[in-house]
Design a protein around this motif. Structure first.
Motif, PDB file in Angstrom:
ATOM      1  N   ASP A 206      12.953 -49.443   5.384  1.00  0.00           N
ATOM      2  CA  ASP A 206      13.063 -49.136   3.626  1.00  0.00           C
ATOM      3  C   ASP A 206      13.043 -47.873   3.028  1.00  0.00           C
ATOM      4  OD1 ASP A 206      12.755 -51.872   3.218  1.00  0.00           O
ATOM      5  OD2 ASP A 206      10.895 -51.908   2.678  1.00  0.00           O
ATOM      6  N   TRP A 207      12.446 -46.793   3.762  1.00  0.00           N
ATOM      7  CA  TRP A 207      12.551 -45.401   3.335  1.00  0.00           C
ATOM      8  C   TRP A 207      13.834 -44.581   3.714  1.00  0.00           C
ATOM      9  CZ3 TRP A 207      13.068 -41.996   7.562  1.00  0.00           C
ATOM     10  CH2 TRP A 207      12.673 -42.707   8.578  1.00  0.00           C
ATOM     11  N   SER A 247      17.835 -41.828   3.194  1.00  0.00           N
ATOM     12  CA  SER A 247      17.857 -42.150   1.673  1.00  0.00           C
ATOM     13  C   SER A 247      18.873 -41.179   0.808  1.00  0.00           C
ATOM     14  CB  SER A 247      16.547 -42.151   0.872  1.00  0.00           C
ATOM     15  OG  SER A 247      15.997 -43.324   1.401  1.00  0.00           O
ATOM     16  N   GLN A 253      13.219 -39.573  -3.316  1.00  0.00           N
ATOM     17  CA  GLN A 253      12.617 -40.167  -2.064  1.00  0.00           C
ATOM     18  C   GLN A 253      13.470 -39.662  -0.826  1.00  0.00           C
ATOM     19  OE1 GLN A 253      13.086 -42.399  -4.751  1.00  0.00           O
ATOM     20  NE2 GLN A 253      10.868 -42.106  -5.249  1.00  0.00           N
ATOM     21  N   CYS A 255      14.168 -37.678   2.205  1.00  0.00           N
ATOM     22  CA  CYS A 255      13.067 -37.146   3.106  1.00  0.00           C
ATOM     23  C   CYS A 255      13.626 -37.032   4.361  1.00  0.00           C
ATOM     24  CB  CYS A 255      11.995 -38.458   3.225  1.00  0.00           C
ATOM     25  SG  CYS A 255      12.683 -40.111   3.779  1.00  0.00           S
ATOM     26  N   ARG A 282       8.187 -35.399   3.786  1.00  0.00           N
ATOM     27  CA  ARG A 282       8.524 -36.450   2.347  1.00  0.00           C
ATOM     28  C   ARG A 282       7.926 -35.685   1.282  1.00  0.00           C
ATOM     29  NH1 ARG A 282       5.900 -41.935   3.701  1.00  0.00           N
ATOM     30  NH2 ARG A 282       7.428 -42.577   2.046  1.00  0.00           N
TER      31      ARG A 282
END
Length: 359
Positions: A206-207, A247, A253, A255, A282
């Motif tokens: 997800d990140w 991302s 977000q 990172c 991050r």
């Protein structure tokens, strides 16, 4: 009492948000200090060291500049020169992104991404100079660096392992945007890919998949874009790491993620690469640092310290603009031999300059 060793340890662990007293700063005084950011602007910062000098570059969009300095955190006073300007038109005339300078096979090479004004035509290109000082020499465009698939490609980086050159970059699987993966290929020489690319990473967590696109219909983009980009090699002991950006860069977000493999492994086998399940660096809203990413690495002049150089924004929702500025901080290693980058440090903290910097 905060000893010099303890002070350095706090910084390396990313805990420098702790207030430092004047007495503490006097302890650091034998080594001069600096504050981030290193320049007001500088997306995609890259730095390398050769024969006493650091050579630095970052994305300018319309040309490639080099900085030369003995102090990697004093870029504001470094010698600077434009080494290449693109032609007015053609396949490498626009959107000059993420240049990197490498010393390979006794010459200098600068890898960069460029297109003709249309993003879908972005490809990797390389310049060559035989001069001992890359700021003084002339630069020749050696050509496009592509595997037989010749797909969209940005953020190329090169490293050598056991006498073999490897190229790692961010690319599309096909001809349409939507997801950026990381690919690796052998190089026959610094400008020629040897064989087909191999995918070693795609955004699965997800990140790595934060990337909503505003006005996506008008822009001709998919509603969300999943990103792995900005790969950089880092080696220590019997491990090779690829630290990459995850991302979309227009999100806070943005990172850093990490792939790792063994020095004994087949680097062209996707199964050799293991992905760390969480970001390794991050954003830190409490420290006023947002969207940190697209990094490079350097050692202090005396070789005793490891440093990460990265860009970040100083406020939320600043996106992929020229407000991204280069920042540097030291990092350490875990008992398991993994890099520990800690948190992005706030700009209010003064850091000791890298060990071995003179003057």
């Amino acid at each position: 009492m905060l000893t010099r060793r303890r002070f350095s340890g706090l910084l390396a662990q990313g805990l420098a948000g702790v207030a430092l007293s004047q007495a503490d700063m006097r302890l650091a005084s034998p080594r001069r200090t600096f504050q981030n950011p290193l320049l007001p602007s500088g997306p995609d910062p890259w730095i390398t060291y050769h024969e006493g000098f650091y050579y630095y570059t970052h994305t300018l969009g319309d040309r490639i500049d080099l900085w030369k300095t003995r102090n990697p955190v004093d870029l504001a006073h470094a010698e600077r020169r434009t080494i290449w300007r693109p032609p007015a038109t053609g396949p490498y005339s626009k959107q000059i992104w993420a240049p990197e300078i490498h010393r390979l096979c006794g010459k200098w090479y600068v890898y960069f991404a460029a297109d003709d004004g249309r993003n879908e035509n972005h490809r990797l290109w390389v310049l060559e100079s035989g001069a001992s000082d890359p700021l003084d020499g002339t630069w020749e465009l050696k050509g496009k660096v592509a595997d037989p698939d010749d797909r969209w490609a940005i953020d190329g980086t090169v490293f050598e392992h056991r006498g073999q050159l490897y190229l790692v970059w961010s690319g599309w699987e096909g001809a349409v945007n939507g997801q950026q993966n990381l690919y690796i290929a052998r190089l026959k020489d610094p400008w020629t890919v040897d064989g087909r690319r191999v995918k070693i990473s795609e955004p699965i967590y997800d990140w790595e998949r934060v990337g909503e696109v505003e006005n996506w219909r008008e822009r001709g983009e998919p509603p969300r874009i999943f990103v792995n980009e900005g790969p950089e090699a880092l080696r220590r002991g019997e491990r090779i790491f690829i630290i990459y950006s995850a991302s979309a860069c227009w999100t806070d977000q943005y990172c850093l993620g990490m792939l790792m493999t063994s020095t004994e492994a087949n680097l062209l086998d996707p199964r050799s690469w293991k992905k760390h399940p969480a970001p390794v660096f991050r954003q830190s809203p409490k420290n006023g640092v947002y969207a940190p990413g697209h990094n490079s690495f350097f050692k202090s002049p005396d070789g005793r310290e490891d440093w990460i150089l990265y860009h970040a924004n100083s406020a939320p929702r600043q996106g992929c603009s020229n407000r991204r500025a280069p920042r540097a901080q030291p990092f350490g290693w875990s008992r398991e031999g993994l890099p520990e980058f800690g948190e992005p440090l706030p700009t209010q903290v003064r850091l000791p300059v890298p060990s071995g910097v003179e003057g």
